[in-house]
Scaffold this motif. Structure first.
Motif, short mmCIF file in Angstrom:
data_model
loop_
_atom_site.label_atom_id
_atom_site.label_comp_id
_atom_site.label_asym_id
_atom_site.label_seq_id
_atom_site.Cartn_x
_atom_site.Cartn_y
_atom_site.Cartn_z
N GLN A 292 0.82 -1.21 0.00
CA GLN A 292 0.00 0.00 0.00
C GLN A 292 0.86 1.26 0.00
OE1 GLN A 292 -3.21 -0.27 -0.44
NE2 GLN A 292 -3.53 1.96 -0.49
N LEU A 293 2.09 1.17 0.52
CA LEU A 293 2.97 2.33 0.54
C LEU A 293 3.17 2.92 -0.84
CD1 LEU A 293 5.93 1.23 2.88
CD2 LEU A 293 4.14 2.89 3.40
N PHE A 294 3.15 2.04 -1.87
CA PHE A 294 3.53 2.48 -3.22
C PHE A 294 2.32 2.73 -4.11
CE2 PHE A 294 6.69 -0.52 -1.50
CZ PHE A 294 7.74 0.37 -1.34
N ARG A 295 1.15 2.60 -3.56
CA ARG A 295 -0.06 2.87 -4.33
C ARG A 295 -0.51 4.30 -4.04
NH1 ARG A 295 -2.22 -3.13 -2.97
NH2 ARG A 295 -1.41 -4.17 -4.84
N GLY A 296 -0.07 5.21 -4.85
CA GLY A 296 -0.30 6.63 -4.62
C GLY A 296 1.02 7.31 -4.34
#
Length: 336
Positions: free
Chosen positions: A101-105
């Protein structure tokens, strides 16, 4: 079974029945003990109290009003970063899910924390049966490397270690190799990891002072392929095989993933039929071919076709791999 990278925090986490990692209070406390947050003699009373409260209850809510009480501007900024990182860690039930999730956005977590999470996850994925070459190859996924090219040999050394060793008075043959490659170093003394010296990795597993050859046929490159295969399997639940490739000679080239920003730019340009400068081509280090064991897990237009991977150094001869690229950009029929 080997226990390596002991200070990364892996032993402070727990593993669920699904094989995924869970964040614990002990792990959060270890982050609070980092130099960026640990109190110093100049710390004000409000900072000392906040630090102790978070050690007592690492998941305690902290509002902006309390941060404003800290006298030191840097301390306020560091705690704000840590609290944001804590939110990201706890946003999902598992560390794996939070990592993705860190890299989604927009990525709003410092590279320092991203690298630590990558190391922890690799330690979990590789387990205690990792070979020295696998452990050293895995370091490339969370520690930038300095590349030296000499007479057809591609040598990778830990960038931070090279800089540190460059300040010493000793001088070794590899230091000469790296210096002649164009790096601005005075000295460097590092050992090359070979079949004969491999067992020497374990007592020095956190020194990050072994150099590896990344040429085709070398054990470190083969180990990197195995590490990437297990990385994909653990996160995405799909089996792949990865092997070095000499070139892309494929009229039906349909998908590629750059393992770093430099390689991504080159692959994108080649795929679009654009010209690539000679200097960019020369910085390409390795090309890989990824095949899915079960073609049905990918999108129909990619089924049965390989995915090409590549890695490249930048103008300063540094290799900065982004293993998250491999998790977010594969052409899966369903996303993890």
């Amino acid at each position: 079974m080997r226990d390596y990278w002991p200070t990364c925090g892996f032993r402070l986490l727990t593993t669920g029945t699904d094989g995924q990692l869970r964040v614990t209070d002990e792990f959060l406390r270890s982050l609070l003990e980092r130099p960026e947050l640990a109190p110093v003699p100049e710390s004000c009373a409000a900072e000392l109290a906040l630090h102790q409260d978070l050690l007592d209850q690492p998941r305690r809510a902290v509002d902006e009003a309390r941060l404003a009480l800290l006298a030191d501007e840097d301390a306020r900024a560091n705690y704000a970063v840590w609290l944001r990182f804590r939110t990201r860690l706890l946003a999902r039930p598992t560390l794996e899910a939070s990592y993705l999730q860190l890299f989604r956005g927009n990525v709003d977590v410092p590279p320092l924390f991203v690298h630590q999470l990558t190391q922890v996850l690799l330690r979990h994925i590789l387990g205690g049966a990792a070979t020295p070459f696998e452990a050293r190859a895995a370091e490339m996924l969370f520690r930038p490397q300095r590349i030296a090219l000499q007479e057809g040999q591609v040598m990778a050394a830990d960038d931070e270690t090279v800089e540190r060793q460059a300040l010493s008075a000793s001088f070794g043959s590899l230091g000469d190799l790296i210096r002649r490659s164009g790096a601005s170093l005075r000295t460097a003394e590092l050992d090359v990891l070979t079949a004969d010296s491999a067992d020497g990795y374990w007592p020095r597993n956190e020194a990050h002072d072994f150099v590896v050859a990344l040429n085709h046929g070398q054990p470190a490159l083969a180990a990197l392929c195995r590490v990437l295969e297990r990385w994909v399997a653990h996160f995405l639940g799909v089996q792949v095989t990865i092997a070095p490739e000499g070139e892309i000679d494929d009229d039906q080239w349909v998908w590629h993933v750059g393992l770093d920003a430099q390689a991504t730019a080159v692959l994108n340009a080649l795929y679009q039929g654009e010209e690539v400068a000679d200097a960019q081509r020369e910085r390409m280090l390795c090309l890989f071919r990824l095949d899915f064991t079960e073609p049905g897990v990918v999108r129909p237009e990619v089924a049965g076709r390989p995915v090409y991977l590549a890695m490249a150094m930048d103008e300063q001869q540094r290799l900065r791999l982004k293993p998250q690229n491999l998790l977010l950009n594969l052409p899966l029929a369903r996303q993890a």
